[in-house]
Motif scaffolding. Structure first.
Motif, mmCIF file in Angstrom:
data_model
loop_
_atom_site.group_PDB
_atom_site.id
_atom_site.type_symbol
_atom_site.label_atom_id
_atom_site.label_comp_id
_atom_site.label_asym_id
_atom_site.label_seq_id
_atom_site.Cartn_x
_atom_site.Cartn_y
_atom_site.Cartn_z
ATOM 1 N N GLU A 198 -1.304 0.203 -3.522
ATOM 2 C CA GLU A 198 0.094 -0.055 -3.868
ATOM 3 C C GLU A 198 0.215 -0.567 -5.305
ATOM 4 O O GLU A 198 1.105 -0.145 -6.056
ATOM 5 N N LYS A 202 2.151 1.530 -8.246
ATOM 6 C CA LYS A 202 3.233 0.969 -9.062
ATOM 7 C C LYS A 202 2.879 1.020 -10.547
ATOM 8 O O LYS A 202 3.742 1.277 -11.394
ATOM 9 N N ARG A 208 4.557 6.750 -2.572
ATOM 10 C CA ARG A 208 3.522 6.911 -1.548
ATOM 11 C C ARG A 208 3.307 8.379 -1.216
ATOM 12 O O ARG A 208 2.183 8.805 -0.928
ATOM 13 N N PHE A 226 -1.049 3.712 4.803
ATOM 14 C CA PHE A 226 -0.092 3.517 3.713
ATOM 15 C C PHE A 226 0.246 4.797 2.969
ATOM 16 O O PHE A 226 1.412 5.053 2.635
#
Length: 265
Positions: A198, A202, A208, A226
């Motif tokens: 994650e 970013k 995702r 995820f």
């Protein structure tokens, strides 16, 4: 949506049983890079080891190391993301390991620390050139600041009982993961590969749905849940395969290359 990032576990995934990256996997990753896809590694190993293999695949995105506790670009001194242990937790843990006679190593920045180097515990690192450990002896409590991850190793089958003692004593302060039977990774609470992915996502400005992860083991489960595309090897654990959006060949059969050919190219 097109895949723009491929993040791969090392052991049991990108690396074959000889702890090497096959020519077939290297060729597929080159094709992905030439198509404009970012390729990188997401491993429980520390940065030094991840960087060694990252250079082989010419990783063009920061590496996810220490089970997601650190995200750092090759050749850079400062991480994109890092999650550290409180010093008092590390001091208590290492003191316990010393008293019990458990073999512990820990990571600070790009270095591995241990009371002493025991090569028999590092068979998986045999293909990493220039691998070394900083031996600190009984002075270990003076090397407990900014620790990213600890690993306890045992060759006599005691890892389950070691985890059974550590888990309740450090509940809410340490998360045991990647129990291989002869080693267990110990991370700050809340750290897993999904956290690292994650942070990387970013940093790169991706969603995702644009991320493909590849794994096989228990410490891959969080990132498999995820990511938009989750590739699991034929040699993967059953619980990993349950999370797969794509099942590929084994790590000894160019499973990474097959997934890239089918899903990216």
């Amino acid at each position: 949506m097109a895949i723009k990032l491929i993040a791969m576990d090392l052991d049991g995934t990108l690396l074959n049983s000889d702890k090497l990256i096959s020519p077939g996997n290297l060729q597929a990753l080159e094709k992905a890079r030439n198509k404009g896809v970012a390729v990188t590694i997401a491993t429980g190993r520390m940065f030094l080891s991840a960087e060694y293999f990252g250079r082989q695949i010419e990783a063009n995105a920061p590496l996810v190391c220490c089970n997601g506790g650190m995200v750092q670009s090759m050749g850079e001194r400062e991480p994109v993301f890092v999650r550290l242990f409180p010093q008092e937790t590390v001091r208590e843990l290492l003191t316990l390991c010393h008293e019990r006679g458990w073999y512990a190593q820990w990571y600070i920045g790009n270095e591995i620390y241990a009371e002493e180097f025991r090569p028999e515990y590092f068979y998986a690192y045999r293909t990493v050139k220039d691998f070394k450990i900083r031996e600190v002896g009984k002075d270990f409590l003076n090397y407990t600041q900014k620790v990213i991850q600890c690993v306890v190793r045992d060759k006599d089958g005691r890892i389950p009982e070691i985890v059974a003692e550590i888990a309740p004593r450090f509940a809410g302060r340490i998360d045991p993961q990647q129990n291989t039977g002869f080693s267990v990774d110990l991370t700050p609470p809340g750290v897993d590969k999904a956290l690292g992915i994650e942070a990387l996502m970013k940093h790169l400005g991706l969603t995702r749905e644009e991320v493909m992860v590849c794994g096989d083991a228990d410490n891959d489960l969080a990132m498999l849940r995820f990511a938009g595309t989750s590739v699991v090897m034929a040699n993967g654990l059953p619980q990993a395969k349950e999370l797969a959006t794509y099942l590929t060949a084994s790590n000894d059969e160019d499973g990474i290359a097959k997934a890239i050919e089918d899903l990216v190219l």
